[in-house]
Design a protein around this motif. Structure first.
Motif, short mmCIF file in Angstrom:
data_model
loop_
_atom_site.label_atom_id
_atom_site.label_comp_id
_atom_site.label_asym_id
_atom_site.label_seq_id
_atom_site.Cartn_x
_atom_site.Cartn_y
_atom_site.Cartn_z
N ALA A 151 0.84 -1.19 0.00
CA ALA A 151 0.00 0.00 0.00
C ALA A 151 0.88 1.25 0.00
N CYS A 152 0.39 2.27 -0.66
CA CYS A 152 1.11 3.54 -0.70
C CYS A 152 1.20 4.11 0.72
N ARG A 153 2.39 4.48 1.14
CA ARG A 153 2.62 5.01 2.49
C ARG A 153 2.53 6.53 2.44
N VAL A 154 1.50 7.06 3.05
CA VAL A 154 1.18 8.49 2.98
C VAL A 154 1.52 9.16 4.31
N VAL A 155 2.30 10.22 4.25
CA VAL A 155 2.62 10.98 5.46
C VAL A 155 1.46 11.93 5.75
N ALA A 156 0.97 11.87 6.98
CA ALA A 156 -0.11 12.75 7.41
C ALA A 156 0.40 13.63 8.53
N SER A 157 0.04 14.89 8.51
CA SER A 157 0.47 15.82 9.53
C SER A 157 -0.23 15.54 10.85
N LYS A 158 0.52 15.63 11.94
CA LYS A 158 -0.07 15.47 13.26
C LYS A 158 -0.91 16.68 13.65
N VAL A 189 9.92 10.67 3.58
CA VAL A 189 9.94 10.28 2.16
C VAL A 189 11.37 10.15 1.68
N ALA A 190 12.22 11.10 2.06
CA ALA A 190 13.61 11.12 1.59
C ALA A 190 14.37 9.89 2.04
N GLU A 191 14.09 9.38 3.24
CA GLU A 191 14.84 8.23 3.77
C GLU A 191 14.17 6.89 3.46
N GLY A 192 13.09 6.92 2.65
CA GLY A 192 12.46 5.69 2.21
C GLY A 192 11.44 5.11 3.16
N GLU A 193 11.02 5.88 4.17
CA GLU A 193 10.04 5.41 5.14
C GLU A 193 8.61 5.73 4.73
N ALA A 194 8.43 6.54 3.68
CA ALA A 194 7.11 6.90 3.18
C ALA A 194 7.23 7.18 1.69
N ASP A 195 6.06 7.26 1.04
CA ASP A 195 6.05 7.44 -0.41
C ASP A 195 5.61 8.83 -0.86
N ILE A 196 4.71 9.45 -0.09
CA ILE A 196 4.12 10.70 -0.54
C ILE A 196 3.61 11.50 0.65
N TYR A 197 3.74 12.80 0.56
CA TYR A 197 3.25 13.72 1.58
C TYR A 197 2.47 14.83 0.89
N PRO A 198 1.14 14.76 0.90
CA PRO A 198 0.34 15.84 0.31
C PRO A 198 0.03 16.91 1.36
N ARG A 199 0.07 18.16 0.96
CA ARG A 199 -0.23 19.25 1.89
C ARG A 199 -1.11 20.29 1.18
N LEU A 200 -2.40 20.20 1.41
CA LEU A 200 -3.35 21.13 0.82
C LEU A 200 -3.84 22.08 1.92
#
Length: 253
Positions: A151-158, A189-200
């Motif tokens: 599954a795509c690993r998405v970074v979510a803001s706390k 994302v840079a270190e390979g622990e996630a795939d994408i970080y969207p910020r709207l």
């Protein structure tokens, strides 16, 4: 870089001296965002030492409104957020950073991100590679290649996961969420622990520049919703909505 990294660490030390004390005075700016004595202590360290690294290169800081004029009047300047993640600092979760970026002709050409509470130091830039030092060990880092079936690993803001960002995440299908604070979201994302970080949601140039440089050095990108890399020294200090990712093919159409 050998001179720049110790300056970032010194700013982190100034923050940690207040963090370990267990309490910090909190005020609020005109826009209602919080600022603490730790923000100002780190600012003083950076504003004192950075001007000596590059002759004639001004320092633009979130904590010095008078410095903002250099965003528009200098082709090259340091852009700093002395304490990114003030809410994380106040919450005492350790996920706050010192951000230092060098801006040249509208691009972030190198950046340093230091998370002093977890002793994680990141640096890099497009064409320079990207690196991480933790526990005294330095390693090159890069975004991770796709793995079939994962599954795509998405970074979510706390602190800033709003409805628009959640709607975009929902369009990605099955995902796994990676929680992180401050500019560490880019670093995941840079270190390979996630795939994408969207910020709207709103951010300012000093929130993103250093970590964008690190991610670009690791092989990733940070683009607006039209696919254009974020630019700096714009008329407005606010960034557009953006997506930081290892691969633009992950961005839902």
């Amino acid at each position: 870089m050998k001179q720049l990294l110790p300056i970032a660490c010194a700013a982190g030390d100034a923050i940690m001296a207040i963090y370990r004390r267990g309490s910090a005075e909190v005020r609020h700016k005109v826009d209602a965002s919080p600022v603490t004595e730790a923000d100002l202590a780190a600012h003083r360290v950076l504003a004192t030492h950075l001007p000596y690294l590059l002759s004639g290169c001004p320092v633009v800081s979130e904590e010095d409104s008078s410095s903002l004029v250099y965003r528009r009047n200098a082709e090259r300047f340091w852009l700093i957020d002395p304490l990114d993640g003030t809410k994380e600092f106040i919450a005492r979760n350790g996920e706050f950073t010192v951000n230092i970026a060098l801006i040249e002709e509208g691009r972030c050409t190198l950046g340093v991100v230091y998370a002093p509470a977890i002793d994680a130091l990141y640096w890099g830039g497009a064409g320079l590679g990207a690196f991480r030092c933790m526990g005294g060990q330095t390693d090159a880092i890069k975004v991770e290649a796709a793995i079939a079936g994962r599954a795509c690993r998405v970074v979510a803001s706390k602190s800033h996961l709003n409805e628009a960002t959640q709607v975009l995440i929902d369009r990605m299908g099955v995902v796994s969420l990676v929680q992180a604070g401050s500019s560490l979201k880019f670093c995941r994302v840079a270190e390979g622990e996630a795939d994408i970080y969207p910020r709207l949601a709103p951010t300012c140039e000093w929130d993103t520049a250093a970590a964008q440089a690190v991610l670009e050095g690791a092989g990733g990108v940070v683009v607006d919703l039209q696919g254009v890399p974020l630019q700096y020294g714009k008329p407005d200090v606010l960034n557009p909505s953006f997506i930081a990712t290892r691969d633009t093919s992950l961005i839902p159409s």
